[in-house]
Design a protein around this motif. Sequence first.
Motif, short mmCIF file in Angstrom:
data_model
loop_
_atom_site.label_atom_id
_atom_site.label_comp_id
_atom_site.label_asym_id
_atom_site.label_seq_id
_atom_site.Cartn_x
_atom_site.Cartn_y
_atom_site.Cartn_z
N GLU A 277 3.90 5.19 -5.74
CA GLU A 277 3.82 5.13 -7.19
C GLU A 277 2.91 6.24 -7.72
OE1 GLU A 277 2.88 1.30 -8.96
OE2 GLU A 277 2.22 2.34 -10.74
N ALA A 278 1.83 6.47 -6.99
CA ALA A 278 0.92 7.51 -7.45
C ALA A 278 1.59 8.89 -7.40
CB ALA A 278 -0.34 7.51 -6.59
N ASP B 122 2.10 1.67 -3.36
CA ASP B 122 1.06 2.20 -4.25
C ASP B 122 0.98 3.71 -4.10
OD1 ASP B 122 0.42 -0.16 -5.33
OD2 ASP B 122 -1.49 -0.43 -4.32
N LEU B 123 1.05 4.16 -2.85
CA LEU B 123 1.01 5.61 -2.62
C LEU B 123 2.22 6.27 -3.27
CD1 LEU B 123 -0.11 5.78 1.10
CD2 LEU B 123 -1.42 6.48 -0.89
N MET C 169 0.84 -1.20 0.00
CA MET C 169 0.00 0.00 0.00
C MET C 169 0.87 1.25 0.00
SD MET C 169 -2.96 -1.09 2.55
CE MET C 169 -4.12 -2.35 2.06
#
Lengths: 371, 198, 343
Positions: free
Chosen positions: C96-97, C93-94, C90
């Motif tokens: 990557e964003a 993911d953050l 997670m």
Amino acid sequence: MNGIDLQQSFVELLAGLGLTPAVARALWMPLPMLLVILVVTVGALASTWLERKISAAAQQRIGPEYAGPFGLAIPAADVVKLLIKQTTIPAQSDPLLFVIGPVIVFISVFLSFLVIPFGQNLVISDVGTGVFLVIAISSIAPIGLLMAGYSSNNKYSLLGGLRAAAQSISYEIPLALAALAVVMMSNNLSTIDIVNQQAGLGILSWNVWRQPIGFVIFMIAVLAECERIPFDLPEAEEELVAGYQTEYSGVNFMLFYGASYANLFLSALLVAILYLGGWELPFPIDRVAEVLRIPESSSIWQIVAAFLGITMILLKAFAFIFLAILLRWTVPRVRIDQLLDLGWKFLLPIGLGNLLITAALKLAFPVAFGG
Amino acid sequence: MMKFLSKVGDYAKDAVQAAKYIAQGMAVTFDHMQRRPITVRYPYEKLIPSERFRGRIHFEFDKCISCEVCVRVCPINLPVVDWEYNAEIKKKELKSYSIDFGVCIFCGNCVEYCPTNCLSMTEEYDLSTFDRHELNFDNVALGRLPTKVTDDPMVTPLRELAYLPKGVMEPHAVDHTERRAGKLPVEIIESAQEQSES
Amino acid sequence: MEKIAENRTIIQYLPYVTRWDYLATMFTEAITVNAPEKLADVPVPRRASYIRMIMLELSRIASHLLWLGTFIADIGAQTPFFYVFREREMIYDLFEAATGMRMMHNYFRIGGVAADLPYGWLDKCEDYCHYQLEKVDEYEKLITNNPIFRKRVEGVGKITREEAINWGLSGPMLRASGVKWDLRKVDHYELYDELDWELQWATEGDCLARYFVRVREMRESCKMVLQAIKQIPGGSYENLEAQRVLGGPKSEWNSIDYQFISKKPSPTFKVPNGEHYVRVEAPKGELGVYLIGENSVFPWRWKIRPPGFINLQVLPQLVRGMKIADIMAILGSVDIIMGEVDR
Ligand code: SF4
Ligand code: SF4
């Protein structure tokens, strides 16, 4: 309750076809053996599948999914893969011991199934010393492990083999003591009699209630005998690569792998037989027959009862396997000195105490504790 | 005798304590068995790469002015800018441009510093080939666009955490078209204006 | 890595640094931009500083999470490894964003960060922190009191306070031995002083103490991120944009405090004359860079002080007279990354 006598029926059937009873008996002999090998293999394979699925579920994964329905074909794929893999024998090893090692382990585990009953007469041989036969045979396995560890000519293997031997020997004793307490209550070493002695009141007459301490000791010792986390020191991969299996590949590795799961299956069955009433249902099945007004000796009822018995014992065994798997994926591994401490300084005295208490109770309440 | 008994008592207490904590741990693992698996089954389900994802580089031949800034900011001076000075129009003429993705580390410096924005990063990340030289993309290959995950009928697209609606932690729980967390600036402006009007 | 640095401009070098400690990537970037930044006196806008802090703390959580997984796996329990990966995923993911890559971010820039946070990001980050706090409780339930775990780590690999200081240890290794030393408190870098947080430490100095320090640091980091989200100047990106439009070109929202970077560094950014040592508190300890510039685009010397390398040196002393199995526990509790040990 006598159960069905398959052998008798088989011999009679063949005799009806015009064969002499002696020939019929000889023909009968290999059948149960094959059947047991089949059952054990399937049981062990099922355990590997369960291991994968349960560990996956506990880790929020899916596990095998595409090989067959629910990945059920995965164990078969494993076997095929290991069978067609090349077997390497390290150049510096002792080839004879290297090959014999896994075979000994494998055979000793499979041999123990001789005395495991799946029902009143569903056992290969009702040996008078059943329980101790299992314990005696299971102590052959460490010799194989030691052989494997020694012959690999690898320090990790040797350490693993030595650990395996030390571990098996120290846990044999609490295991035997726990079993002894059960035997004391049933006055018999035969596995069948032990189960029969637990019949009568259904779930209430199982040995768990009479031997809670023994049950716990037996479970711990049996886990240690199976070399599963938290007691999987001989193959602790973080410390010893893979212990005695390090150098193995192909079929030889499969023998080890298969033996370890067959051993788990065996232990689960033993727990079911010694403490969970074997093939007995949680309620007395004879009463059901009485209520339904079915004559106990009718063959239909016999078959139904036998079927229920097999289901029951497998259910119990797999419940234990489930617990073992869940435990494996929950706890860390103990250290070797802590392991031996637990065996010698904790389980052994408690096992002795348990034996003493059982003996005392047996004298005091012969009704409840098998006078 | 009392001492011995109290020792036994302590022992028993320890054992019970140990059993309790192991059971507690097992309760945690057991509880996980009923949760939905978080695995993304890769070729059948794919995560949608984020908007800023730095994948294979896209290049527009006509925009490039052969300034070679991209070469100078690249950690490995990777882009090959092959140009010739054209005396007639007094400009550099680009002949070919290539980037070897077997060497590129997808840092995005070239994209960030290109003065004409002729470089951009796509969402393509599966760049496996049988021969590493196939990864040396020339300006034609660099001009191709990858297929979008959402357009592929074979895969179920899943969103990454940052693009899920507020409060949702797991991509399987919602459809990938669901609106992501946060308001758009336009919406904030609108609501602010409405407030000032009323 | 040090030699590579001497042949690259800072811009060119930035993508490399995440390979030192590839599990706490933001910290390597932070130190790489801090060193020339401080030497050249480049100002950092407040908003950029807050973004940096959020990123750094998330990165710290990610690093500690992975440490927890491998540490427990080293002593035999495999399952927590999967749990921590779930949470770490997670964070990535953050990342990557916001940055475009999961591990090799290339996000920090001299004078700020590469880009502002994408819209909705802060909301999800907040979600994540609450979720993570819950999960840390769950790990503790699974691990902390497990008798086998306790037996394996309690009293194992003891380092006394003096030893820890003499060996030059840093980070959780040092704090677990009873030294209250955290560069975030000592050096007052970024804007850590504006957040309300507590230094986590323990006195026992064994593997268990290190475990406790790290787990508590995870909690603390979550709380710090939550505070930073509340306090960040301009709030979320979407709010900032809206305010800018509403306020017109002259609004205060366009001032330096609300920028994500003070001035985009040119590809020919020169490292000025001078030398100095800059350090940050990485999850594994003190990560420092000794930089000598001579007014050229390349630094003249770029010496890295990796925490893992220095913490690792104490290992031979700790494992003397221990069992084989203890080596795993001790090594696990030291928390090293070979990428920075042999950089
Ligand atoms: S920086 Fe952009 S315009 Fe300049 S050479 Fe590279 S691609 Fe062409
Ligand atoms: S992405 Fe980075 S490594 Fe790749 S070509 Fe651009 S600057 Fe060079």
